[in-house]
Enzyme design. Structure first.
Site, short mmCIF file in Angstrom:
data_model
loop_
_atom_site.label_atom_id
_atom_site.label_comp_id
_atom_site.label_asym_id
_atom_site.label_seq_id
_atom_site.Cartn_x
_atom_site.Cartn_y
_atom_site.Cartn_z
CG ASP A 76 69.18 -94.99 -40.81
OD1 ASP A 76 70.09 -95.49 -41.50
OD2 ASP A 76 68.52 -94.00 -41.16
N GLY B 10 63.93 -83.77 -46.53
CA GLY B 10 63.93 -85.05 -47.23
C GLY B 10 62.57 -85.28 -47.85
#
Length: 283
Positions: free
Chosen positions: A130, A13
């Site tokens: 999350d 990422g």
């Protein structure tokens, strides 16, 4: 890193990557998460470092294990349990492309294991913030484990409220979309989104824009009718995806529902996990 060799990249990422590495001496394999700190601001660095803290604090049969971590040359290195089965998102896509569906037993079993993991977190006044199918990992024995605690938050008590915006848009509850204070029910909503995705192979609220997603989460009823699924799943979806957080069950209330209690007990008994989870059930 001298004692390890890289096998393959598992994902990456904006802040770093995760690689499968193997200890040369023992042959044991680990997921090595590398987070680059060089281009981060102070808040981002604190968030990255908090993951080390939560991995040390959070232990349980449905939470990804952390073996060691350290900071080296502006990089955080975290050696974690390797989940051979990939992410739940991977498994959902696999079944979707094959035109197959998960059976009810598998769905409720997995969701019960996620609930057990969230119980372990909430028992320490920690919100994940999350939860999503990409952050749930399958290991070789079929257990599903919660990972990626990068934006988890510790509260003074589980009844306290937080204000910082967080999470992935598709899994955000209405109160976060509206910029209101939120509490433990943020994770309950996310479990509902994961359950919905397991049943229908899509997010409960979708749009081409983030604004459109938020608008649907706040104002639009679910697109699929509850009659399409098992009665137990239907009842869970109605409770978990209630737009009013005060009407959503706490993780403790959820664990006491007959169907979830049955599957958690089955999981604990089959694997002999009574001692590992005993403190959770005392909360």
């Amino acid at each position: 890193m001298r004692n390890y060799k890289s096998i393959k990249n598992l994902g990456h990422g904006s802040a770093g990557s995760v690689d499968l590495v193997e200890n040369i001496e023992t042959g044991n394999q680990y997921a090595l998460k590398t987070i680059a700190l060089a281009n981060m601001n102070q808040k981002e660095k604190e968030s990255a470092l908090s993951e080390i803290h939560f991995l040390k604090v959070l232990k349980g049969p449905t939470l990804i294990k952390s073996y060691q971590s350290y900071v080296e040359k502006d990089k955080i290195m975290i050696f974690m349990e390797y989940a051979e089965g990939g992410t739940l998102a991977d498994k959902i896509l696999e079944y979707k492309l094959a035109g197959e569906a998960f059976d009810t037993d598998t769905i409720i079993n997995w969701i019960s294991q996620v609930i057990l993991g969230v119980m372990l977190m909430h028992s320490k006044n920690i919100l994940h913030r999350d939860l999503k199918s990409q952050n749930l990992f399958l290991i070789s024995d079929g257990t599903i484990k919660i990972g990626d605690f990068g934006i988890s938050k510790e509260l003074p008590s589980i009844d306290s409220l937080a204000k910082t915006s967080c999470g992935t848009p598709y899994f955000m509850p209405p109160e976060v979309c509206k910029g209101e204070p939120y509490g433990e029910k943020i994770d309950i909503w996310a479990i509902g989104c994961i359950l919905y995705e397991l049943v229908f192979f899509k997010k409960p609220f979708e749009s081409k824009t983030i604004y459109g997603v938020f608008e649907k989460i706040i104002n639009t009823p679910l697109e699929h009718t509850y009659e399409e699924c098992d009665e137990n799943i239907r009842m869970l979806l109605m409770a978990l995806l209630d737009k009013d957080p005060s009407r959503r069950p706490s993780i403790w209330e959820l664990a006491k529902t007959d169907i979830i209690k049955y599957y958690i007990n089955q999981f604990v008994n089959e694997r002999g996990l009574h001692e590992e989870v005993a403190t959770v059930f005392e909360c």
